[in-house]
Design a protein around this motif. Sequence first.
Motif, PDB file in Angstrom:
ATOM      1  N   GLY A 125     -20.132  51.432 103.442  1.00  0.00           N
ATOM      2  CA  GLY A 125     -19.033  52.404 103.183  1.00  0.00           C
ATOM      3  C   GLY A 125     -17.944  52.460 104.319  1.00  0.00           C
ATOM      4  N   GLN A 126     -17.977  51.840 105.059  1.00  0.00           N
ATOM      5  CA  GLN A 126     -17.132  51.735 106.327  1.00  0.00           C
ATOM      6  C   GLN A 126     -16.020  50.570 106.397  1.00  0.00           C
ATOM      7  OE1 GLN A 126     -19.694  51.979 109.721  1.00  0.00           O
ATOM      8  NE2 GLN A 126     -20.551  53.883 108.999  1.00  0.00           N
ATOM      9  N   ALA A 127     -15.588  50.295 105.194  1.00  0.00           N
ATOM     10  CA  ALA A 127     -14.527  49.469 105.164  1.00  0.00           C
ATOM     11  C   ALA A 127     -13.675  49.448 103.995  1.00  0.00           C
ATOM     12  CB  ALA A 127     -14.912  47.869 105.503  1.00  0.00           C
ATOM     13  N   VAL A 128     -12.452  49.130 103.786  1.00  0.00           N
ATOM     14  CA  VAL A 128     -11.782  49.346 102.499  1.00  0.00           C
ATOM     15  C   VAL A 128     -11.232  47.885 102.139  1.00  0.00           C
ATOM     16  CG1 VAL A 128      -9.845  50.319 101.222  1.00  0.00           C
ATOM     17  CG2 VAL A 128     -11.195  51.709 103.088  1.00  0.00           C
ATOM     18  N   CYS A 129     -11.191  47.301 100.954  1.00  0.00           N
ATOM     19  CA  CYS A 129     -10.878  46.192 100.473  1.00  0.00           C
ATOM     20  C   CYS A 129      -9.417  46.046 100.375  1.00  0.00           C
ATOM     21  CB  CYS A 129     -11.504  45.766  99.192  1.00  0.00           C
ATOM     22  SG  CYS A 129     -10.914  43.942  98.794  1.00  0.00           S
ATOM     23  N   GLN A 130      -8.787  45.137 100.606  1.00  0.00           N
ATOM     24  CA  GLN A 130      -7.078  45.060 100.351  1.00  0.00           C
ATOM     25  C   GLN A 130      -6.720  45.588  99.026  1.00  0.00           C
ATOM     26  OE1 GLN A 130      -5.381  42.809  98.647  1.00  0.00           O
ATOM     27  NE2 GLN A 130      -7.054  41.323  98.251  1.00  0.00           N
ATOM     28  N   ASP A 131      -7.565  45.490  98.082  1.00  0.00           N
ATOM     29  CA  ASP A 131      -7.202  45.509  96.545  1.00  0.00           C
ATOM     30  C   ASP A 131      -7.606  47.059  96.315  1.00  0.00           C
ATOM     31  OD1 ASP A 131      -9.907  45.334  96.124  1.00  0.00           O
ATOM     32  OD2 ASP A 131      -9.490  44.322  94.343  1.00  0.00           O
ATOM     33  N   THR A 175      -8.780  51.639 115.421  1.00  0.00           N
ATOM     34  CA  THR A 175      -9.481  50.730 114.334  1.00  0.00           C
ATOM     35  C   THR A 175      -8.797  50.173 113.253  1.00  0.00           C
ATOM     36  OG1 THR A 175     -11.528  50.240 113.303  1.00  0.00           O
ATOM     37  CG2 THR A 175     -10.493  52.281 112.763  1.00  0.00           C
ATOM     38  N   SER A 176      -9.324  49.317 112.637  1.00  0.00           N
ATOM     39  CA  SER A 176      -8.519  48.917 111.192  1.00  0.00           C
ATOM     40  C   SER A 176      -9.571  49.035 110.190  1.00  0.00           C
ATOM     41  CB  SER A 176      -7.835  47.528 110.986  1.00  0.00           C
ATOM     42  OG  SER A 176      -7.615  46.984 109.800  1.00  0.00           O
ATOM     43  N   ALA A 177      -9.064  49.539 109.032  1.00  0.00           N
ATOM     44  CA  ALA A 177     -10.128  49.794 107.976  1.00  0.00           C
ATOM     45  C   ALA A 177     -10.341  48.554 107.100  1.00  0.00           C
ATOM     46  CB  ALA A 177      -9.644  51.243 107.021  1.00  0.00           C
ATOM     47  N   ASN A 178      -9.246  47.625 107.161  1.00  0.00           N
ATOM     48  CA  ASN A 178      -9.389  46.641 106.174  1.00  0.00           C
ATOM     49  C   ASN A 178     -10.787  45.764 106.310  1.00  0.00           C
ATOM     50  OD1 ASN A 178      -6.113  46.880 106.545  1.00  0.00           O
ATOM     51  ND2 ASN A 178      -6.886  45.678 104.562  1.00  0.00           N
ATOM     52  N   MET A 179     -11.284  45.294 105.288  1.00  0.00           N
ATOM     53  CA  MET A 179     -12.380  44.362 105.229  1.00  0.00           C
ATOM     54  C   MET A 179     -11.860  43.017 105.128  1.00  0.00           C
ATOM     55  SD  MET A 179     -15.192  43.334 102.266  1.00  0.00           S
ATOM     56  CE  MET A 179     -16.189  41.930 102.782  1.00  0.00           C
ATOM     57  N   TYR A 180     -12.618  41.978 105.893  1.00  0.00           N
ATOM     58  CA  TYR A 180     -12.346  40.779 105.962  1.00  0.00           C
ATOM     59  C   TYR A 180     -13.490  39.790 105.407  1.00  0.00           C
ATOM     60  CZ  TYR A 180      -8.084  41.231 108.984  1.00  0.00           C
ATOM     61  OH  TYR A 180      -6.854  41.825 109.154  1.00  0.00           O
ATOM     62  N   SER A 181     -13.309  38.814 104.788  1.00  0.00           N
ATOM     63  CA  SER A 181     -14.536  38.125 104.087  1.00  0.00           C
ATOM     64  C   SER A 181     -15.435  37.491 105.369  1.00  0.00           C
ATOM     65  CB  SER A 181     -14.012  36.900 103.406  1.00  0.00           C
ATOM     66  OG  SER A 181     -13.391  35.791 104.344  1.00  0.00           O
ATOM     67  N   PRO A 182     -16.682  37.425 104.743  1.00  0.00           N
ATOM     68  CA  PRO A 182     -17.687  36.870 106.110  1.00  0.00           C
ATOM     69  C   PRO A 182     -17.452  35.657 106.542  1.00  0.00           C
ATOM     70  CG  PRO A 182     -18.684  37.861 103.976  1.00  0.00           C
ATOM     71  CD  PRO A 182     -17.337  37.831 103.729  1.00  0.00           C
ATOM     72  N   ASP A 183     -16.722  34.705 105.903  1.00  0.00           N
ATOM     73  CA  ASP A 183     -16.338  33.538 106.371  1.00  0.00           C
ATOM     74  C   ASP A 183     -15.059  33.530 107.001  1.00  0.00           C
ATOM     75  OD1 ASP A 183     -15.056  33.721 103.966  1.00  0.00           O
ATOM     76  OD2 ASP A 183     -15.707  31.673 103.137  1.00  0.00           O
TER      77      ASP A 183
END
Length: 305
Positions: A161-167, A118-126
Amino acid sequence: MKIVMLFIDGLGLGQNDAKRNPLVRFSPRFFKELFEKHLTIELGTVYRPEVCLVPTDACLGVDGLPQSATGQTAIFTGVNAAQVMGRHIPGFPGPALAGIVQEHGIMRQLADRGYKVTSANMYSPDYQELVRQRKRRHSVTTLVIMGAGIGLRSLPEMQQGQAVCQDLTNEVLLPFAMPGVSAITPTEAGRRLVELAEQHHFTMFEYFQTDRYGHKQNWIAAERVVNQLDEFLLAVQSSASADTLIIITSDHGNFEDLSVKTHTRNPVPTIIIGSRCQEVAAQIRSLTDITPAILTLFKGENFYD
């Protein structure tokens, strides 16, 4: 065994010079505790039972400054993309590099062997819509995830709480007023990452604020980046279980020398933390060695439910 791979964009091994190197001027605790010194080129190669450091070649035998598209492809596939293309390629990959990632991406190779990745990074909804509109382009790391046939984490995962933002702190998300998204500390981000890693064999996370502010030569932002990244890395290390191997690496130098706006030819640090660190470190000399070293490490490992 579980592996957490932290890709920190634009982080090289620079000089022990506080006038140029934020990692010296702001003295992050994480690296000082690992090595008793600043993270600089003077450290050389470090082999210890639980932590290793390998100065890793990012130039790959090709003239010019190392760049993101070819460097990241080398890291996540084991293919010397710069040599294949005949030059270092910046930014986002074109069709040729995308094809290399699709065929050789580490997450696909592991997934094909039955491992949970998996990757933990969050991507924007759009995000995907923006790509369709050609307002965004897939990075190498995104192609690595997609090549494994798994979805990109987005708002629902962040809300749970299952993703991490890149910042790390979600501050870049706050202006969009996303429901259920609030600012968090880098410590909480580190713990979230480890919680995800406990459910997978291989977990990747990308952080690119280092490269962003290295190009801007912004010392005020650099101090914030160093402090937040330091807190995050300390949390990852302290939260990780005994059977977790942490691998930290980068694609090229930049942030370690704010006297220049460009990338550097400095080697990058590959840091391996865990009981099998020497086994991995012994196989690494350049960016192309990282994926093969990880694949070798997984040979003979038992799956878990």
